[in-house]
Write a protein that holds these residues in place. Structure first.
Motif, PDB file in Angstrom:
ATOM      1  N   PHE A 196       1.032  -1.039  -0.050  1.00 44.09           N
ATOM      2  CA  PHE A 196       0.422  -0.393   0.125  1.00 44.09           C
ATOM      3  C   PHE A 196       0.878   1.109   0.054  1.00 44.09           C
ATOM      4  CE2 PHE A 196      -2.396   3.566   1.997  1.00 44.09           C
ATOM      5  CZ  PHE A 196      -3.395   3.257   0.807  1.00 44.09           C
ATOM      6  N   ASP A 197       1.235   1.212   0.961  1.00 48.59           N
ATOM      7  CA  ASP A 197       2.470   2.488   1.439  1.00 48.59           C
ATOM      8  C   ASP A 197       3.554   2.097   0.194  1.00 48.59           C
ATOM      9  OD1 ASP A 197       0.832   3.610   3.557  1.00 48.59           O
ATOM     10  OD2 ASP A 197       2.390   2.690   4.759  1.00 48.59           O
ATOM     11  N   ASP A 198       3.673   3.474  -0.585  1.00 50.00           N
ATOM     12  CA  ASP A 198       4.712   4.226  -1.715  1.00 50.00           C
ATOM     13  C   ASP A 198       4.813   2.864  -2.667  1.00 50.00           C
ATOM     14  OD1 ASP A 198       5.748   5.891  -0.338  1.00 50.00           O
ATOM     15  OD2 ASP A 198       6.653   4.541   0.963  1.00 50.00           O
ATOM     16  N   PHE A 199       3.711   2.746  -2.836  1.00 48.45           N
ATOM     17  CA  PHE A 199       3.135   1.271  -4.294  1.00 48.45           C
ATOM     18  C   PHE A 199       4.151   1.323  -5.320  1.00 48.45           C
ATOM     19  CE2 PHE A 199       0.726  -0.943  -7.319  1.00 48.45           C
ATOM     20  CZ  PHE A 199       0.940  -2.310  -6.428  1.00 48.45           C
ATOM     21  N   GLU A 200       4.111   3.081  -5.984  1.00 47.78           N
ATOM     22  CA  GLU A 200       4.382   3.513  -7.591  1.00 47.78           C
ATOM     23  C   GLU A 200       6.063   3.468  -7.155  1.00 47.78           C
ATOM     24  OE1 GLU A 200       1.695   4.963  -6.502  1.00 47.78           O
ATOM     25  OE2 GLU A 200       0.342   3.854  -7.268  1.00 47.78           O
ATOM     26  N   THR A 201       6.592   4.617  -5.626  1.00 42.01           N
ATOM     27  CA  THR A 201       7.264   3.739  -6.205  1.00 42.01           C
ATOM     28  C   THR A 201       8.471   2.434  -5.189  1.00 42.01           C
ATOM     29  OG1 THR A 201       7.575   6.204  -4.284  1.00 42.01           O
ATOM     30  CG2 THR A 201       9.828   4.460  -4.301  1.00 42.01           C
ATOM     31  N   LYS A 202       7.682   1.307  -5.573  1.00 44.07           N
ATOM     32  CA  LYS A 202       8.413  -0.080  -4.910  1.00 44.07           C
ATOM     33  C   LYS A 202       8.545  -0.762  -6.674  1.00 44.07           C
ATOM     34  CE  LYS A 202       7.515  -0.239  -0.400  1.00 44.07           C
ATOM     35  NZ  LYS A 202       6.617  -0.961   1.072  1.00 44.07           N
ATOM     36  N   LEU A 203       7.145  -0.363  -7.274  1.00 41.97           N
ATOM     37  CA  LEU A 203       7.180  -0.664  -8.517  1.00 41.97           C
ATOM     38  C   LEU A 203       8.120  -0.413  -9.463  1.00 41.97           C
ATOM     39  CD1 LEU A 203       3.764  -0.159  -9.488  1.00 41.97           C
ATOM     40  CD2 LEU A 203       4.596  -2.680  -9.610  1.00 41.97           C
ATOM     41  N   ASN A 204       8.606   1.936  -8.819  1.00 45.25           N
ATOM     42  CA  ASN A 204       9.902   2.373  -9.851  1.00 45.25           C
ATOM     43  C   ASN A 204      11.064   1.433  -9.945  1.00 45.25           C
ATOM     44  OD1 ASN A 204       9.793   4.345 -11.588  1.00 45.25           O
ATOM     45  ND2 ASN A 204       8.925   4.999  -9.687  1.00 45.25           N
ATOM     46  N   GLN A 205      11.437   0.791  -7.900  1.00 52.36           N
ATOM     47  CA  GLN A 205      12.567   0.075  -7.887  1.00 52.36           C
ATOM     48  C   GLN A 205      12.593  -1.072  -8.648  1.00 52.36           C
ATOM     49  OE1 GLN A 205      11.770  -0.023  -3.493  1.00 52.36           O
ATOM     50  NE2 GLN A 205      12.563   2.185  -2.581  1.00 52.36           N
ATOM     51  N   GLN A 206      11.476  -1.949  -8.478  1.00 52.53           N
ATOM     52  CA  GLN A 206      11.213  -3.082 -10.034  1.00 52.53           C
ATOM     53  C   GLN A 206      11.602  -3.040 -11.004  1.00 52.53           C
ATOM     54  OE1 GLN A 206      11.551  -4.984  -6.252  1.00 52.53           O
ATOM     55  NE2 GLN A 206      10.576  -6.568  -7.524  1.00 52.53           N
ATOM     56  N   ALA A 207      10.958  -2.410 -11.582  1.00 53.84           N
ATOM     57  CA  ALA A 207      11.460  -1.813 -12.745  1.00 53.84           C
ATOM     58  C   ALA A 207      12.918  -1.399 -13.416  1.00 53.84           C
ATOM     59  CB  ALA A 207      11.133  -0.431 -13.218  1.00 53.84           C
ATOM     60  N   ALA A 208      14.090  -0.664 -11.997  1.00 55.96           N
ATOM     61  CA  ALA A 208      15.348  -0.018 -12.165  1.00 55.96           C
ATOM     62  C   ALA A 208      16.000  -1.813 -12.566  1.00 55.96           C
ATOM     63  CB  ALA A 208      15.620   0.904 -11.157  1.00 55.96           C
ATOM     64  N   GLN A 209      15.403  -2.470 -11.439  1.00 55.13           N
ATOM     65  CA  GLN A 209      16.533  -3.861 -11.255  1.00 55.13           C
ATOM     66  C   GLN A 209      16.056  -4.576 -12.828  1.00 55.13           C
ATOM     67  OE1 GLN A 209      15.090  -5.433  -7.524  1.00 55.13           O
ATOM     68  NE2 GLN A 209      15.489  -3.064  -7.043  1.00 55.13           N
ATOM     69  N   ARG A 210      14.850  -4.254 -13.722  1.00 48.73           N
ATOM     70  CA  ARG A 210      14.159  -5.013 -14.678  1.00 48.73           C
ATOM     71  C   ARG A 210      13.694  -6.571 -13.866  1.00 48.73           C
ATOM     72  NH1 ARG A 210      19.506  -5.148 -17.861  1.00 48.73           N
ATOM     73  NH2 ARG A 210      18.653  -7.114 -17.847  1.00 48.73           N
ATOM     74  N   GLN A 211      13.338  -6.129 -12.947  1.00 55.59           N
ATOM     75  CA  GLN A 211      12.353  -7.456 -12.277  1.00 55.59           C
ATOM     76  C   GLN A 211      10.726  -6.856 -12.135  1.00 55.59           C
ATOM     77  OE1 GLN A 211      14.882  -8.376  -8.380  1.00 55.59           O
ATOM     78  NE2 GLN A 211      15.705 -10.120 -10.367  1.00 55.59           N
ATOM     79  N   LEU A 212       9.839  -6.210 -13.128  1.00 60.50           N
ATOM     80  CA  LEU A 212       8.703  -5.998 -12.913  1.00 60.50           C
ATOM     81  C   LEU A 212       7.911  -7.036 -12.583  1.00 60.50           C
ATOM     82  CD1 LEU A 212       8.212  -3.587 -15.555  1.00 60.50           C
ATOM     83  CD2 LEU A 212       7.831  -2.646 -13.464  1.00 60.50           C
ATOM     84  N   PRO A 213       7.130  -6.823 -11.403  1.00 59.65           N
ATOM     85  CA  PRO A 213       6.072  -8.256 -11.927  1.00 59.65           C
ATOM     86  C   PRO A 213       5.102  -8.737 -12.712  1.00 59.65           C
ATOM     87  CG  PRO A 213       4.890  -6.167 -10.420  1.00 59.65           C
ATOM     88  CD  PRO A 213       6.254  -5.983 -10.722  1.00 59.65           C
ATOM     89  N   ASP A 214       4.338 -10.007 -12.726  1.00 61.26           N
ATOM     90  CA  ASP A 214       3.968  -9.719 -14.370  1.00 61.26           C
ATOM     91  C   ASP A 214       2.082  -9.218 -14.041  1.00 61.26           C
ATOM     92  OD1 ASP A 214       5.424 -12.018 -14.787  1.00 61.26           O
ATOM     93  OD2 ASP A 214       4.768 -12.830 -13.015  1.00 61.26           O
ATOM     94  N   ILE A 215       1.741  -9.158 -12.934  1.00 62.50           N
ATOM     95  CA  ILE A 215       0.241  -8.688 -12.926  1.00 62.50           C
ATOM     96  C   ILE A 215       0.548  -7.312 -11.819  1.00 62.50           C
ATOM     97  CG2 ILE A 215      -2.142  -8.805 -12.375  1.00 62.50           C
ATOM     98  CD1 ILE A 215      -1.495 -10.386 -15.424  1.00 62.50           C
ATOM     99  N   VAL A 216      -0.246  -6.182 -12.077  1.00 61.13           N
ATOM    100  CA  VAL A 216      -0.753  -5.263 -11.472  1.00 61.13           C
ATOM    101  C   VAL A 216      -1.679  -5.140 -11.415  1.00 61.13           C
ATOM    102  CG1 VAL A 216      -0.047  -2.959 -10.348  1.00 61.13           C
ATOM    103  CG2 VAL A 216       1.709  -4.244 -11.392  1.00 61.13           C
ATOM    104  N   ILE A 217      -2.453  -4.687 -10.262  1.00 65.84           N
ATOM    105  CA  ILE A 217      -4.025  -4.724  -9.903  1.00 65.84           C
ATOM    106  C   ILE A 217      -3.733  -3.532  -9.617  1.00 65.84           C
ATOM    107  CG2 ILE A 217      -5.696  -5.051  -9.446  1.00 65.84           C
ATOM    108  CD1 ILE A 217      -5.502  -7.641  -8.956  1.00 65.84           C
ATOM    109  N   ASN A 218      -4.289  -2.413  -9.899  1.00 63.83           N
ATOM    110  CA  ASN A 218      -3.694  -0.623 -10.078  1.00 63.83           C
ATOM    111  C   ASN A 218      -4.768   0.154  -9.750  1.00 63.83           C
ATOM    112  OD1 ASN A 218      -2.611   1.596  -8.078  1.00 63.83           O
ATOM    113  ND2 ASN A 218      -1.033   1.401  -9.804  1.00 63.83           N
TER     114      ASN A 218
END
Length: 436
Positions: free
Chosen positions: A70-92
């Motif tokens: 919940f907290d800082d959801f988009e920030t944590k997605l940014n971190q995953q993207a920077a590591q090329r480790q995005l989740p498969d599905i995001v419900i947002n």
């Protein structure tokens, strides 16, 4: 590196090395579909998401892992993207589509190839479209905003449900001044509002009244092009109306200009205020915490210069770029929009719904939920207004929130002057997004 340049870099990396993302986050395995959802961990909503994932696994045989944040959801997605480790599905949130698409995180969705897509409401599909007219998500949940009101307080002060903005203001005054909880103290407010700037909440809260007065932040000006309209007299009138509640009648809960929704939910539950303009996702929670006889749901009154209107929002299922499980991603989206997936997400009348209003037209909400108060939200959806499909709505909402919050926090601020300034900034933002 700027956020925009980071997005370009991530998009390029994803395009060049799709297999580099694996199947999702670093804890995923190659045969597990990782699903992120913006919900509080271990909450009832997170448990509903797990039920949905488990039912999908049972139906498809695809293993899943649900990550609730919940907290800082988009920030944590940014971190995953920077590591090329995005989740498969995001419900947002639907309003996050432009932000995620502009950073290269989303796969395009072929609506025609998605089983069950024809059963979904056209209005819901609008919230899954990018500024280029293509679809970058599957609609999952819809919601319209209405007033959750302390019915027992309203009856105590002897007033009818508000039919106009003037009625609403008078009810707020009565809740503030007439001791509706009967404790002999002047310790209640009329309105409770998440009027802080975090995640753009001040703009988010004000938007229902802006739309109810026939105004909008932007106006379409050709395919993919928009004009800022924050200085329109109807827009100014709505923000002025709310400033009057903060500054003249002083009917808004103390500290509202710094609060987000998490705090505001608690303010309402604690009986510190009696009128909450909000979505249906807290209805079951408030019924449980306050008692069903104390709560009613009323439509947002039409404004003096336009309307009707209210904020329309919801959640999409986003198929994230770089996944090695594209077939499973598509199957999950199809399950989520199916009648079974929608019913699981609705969670009947219990707390924890992740499908507020079903987007699948074949699902009969009245058959799933016995509480008639949901009907008010359903009817309000007919004139609900979604954020427009600009390339990135997030900075527009945030810029608007900063300006609107300022005139609520500073009672000496002139609303017309401030909205003129906001309009200039929105025009500049549209130019930077090449959407003007």
């Amino acid at each position: 590196m700027s956020r925009r340049l980071l997005g370009v870099a991530v998009a390029a990396a994803l395009a060049a090395t799709v297999t580099g993302c694996g199947s999702g986050g670093s804890s995923s395995t190659d045969d597990t579909l990782e699903i992120w959802i913006r919900q509080v961990p271990d909450s009832d909503s997170a448990k509903t998401a797990q039920k949905l994932a488990d039912a999908f696994t049972k139906s498809s045989g695809v293993k899943t892992k649900v990550v609730a944040l919940f907290d800082d959801f988009e920030t944590k997605l940014n971190q995953q993207a920077a590591q090329r480790q995005l989740p498969d599905i995001v419900i947002n949130d639907t309003a996050q589509l432009g932000n995620m698409h502009s950073q290269g995180w989303l796969q395009e969705v072929d609506k025609a190839a998605l089983a069950g897509s024809g059963d979904l409401a056209d209005r819901a599909w609008q919230a899954a479209a990018g500024s280029d007219g293509k679809f970058y998500a599957a609609p999952f949940s819809a919601q319209a905003f209405a007033l959750i009101v302390r019915k027992d307080w309203r009856e105590k002060v002897g007033m009818e449900p508000p039919a106009t903005w003037e009625d609403l203001a008078k009810l707020a005054v009565a809740f503030t001044e007439k001791d509706p909880d009967g404790n002999g103290q002047k310790d209640t407010s009329g309105l409770v509002a998440p009027a802080g700037t975090k995640r753009g909440y001040a703009s988010w809260y004000a938007s229902s009244l802006i739309y109810a007065n026939g105004a909008d932040f932007l106006k379409a000006n050709g395919p993919g092009k928009y004009v800022a309209t924050a200085n329109d007299p109807k827009f100014v009138e709505a923000v002025q109306y709310l400033q009057d509640q903060f500054c003249k009648t002083k009917t808004v809960n103390p500290g509202a200009v710094s609060n987000d929704t998490t705090v505001t939910h608690e303010v309402f539950e604690k009986g510190q205020g009696g009128i909450y303009l909000v979505g249906p996702y807290v209805l079951a929670r408030f019924v449980k915490s306050l008692g069903t006889d104390k709560i009613e749901v009323l439509p947002v009154p039409k404004g003096p210069s336009g309307g009707p209107g209210t904020l329309g929002e919801g959640e999409n299922v986003y198929l994230m770029a770089g996944s090695q499980m594209q077939d499973a991603q598509k199957k999950f989206a199809e399950f989520a929009i199916s009648p079974e997936g929608q019913r699981i997400g609705m969670n009947k009348d219990a707390n924890g719904a992740i499908v507020r209003l079903p987007v699948n037209k074949t699902v009969d909400m009245a058959a799933e939920r016995q509480d008639p108060r949901w009907k008010v939200f359903q009817e309000s959806y007919d004139f609900a207004v979604y954020a427009p499909p600009v390339p990135n709505w997030a900075p527009i909402r945030q810029t608007s929130a900063d300006a609107i919050n300022t005139v609520w926090a500073d009672c000496s601020a002139d609303v017309k002057t401030a909205m003129d300034g906001l309009n200039t900034k929105l025009t500049q933002e549209l130019q930077s997004q090449k959407a003007s």
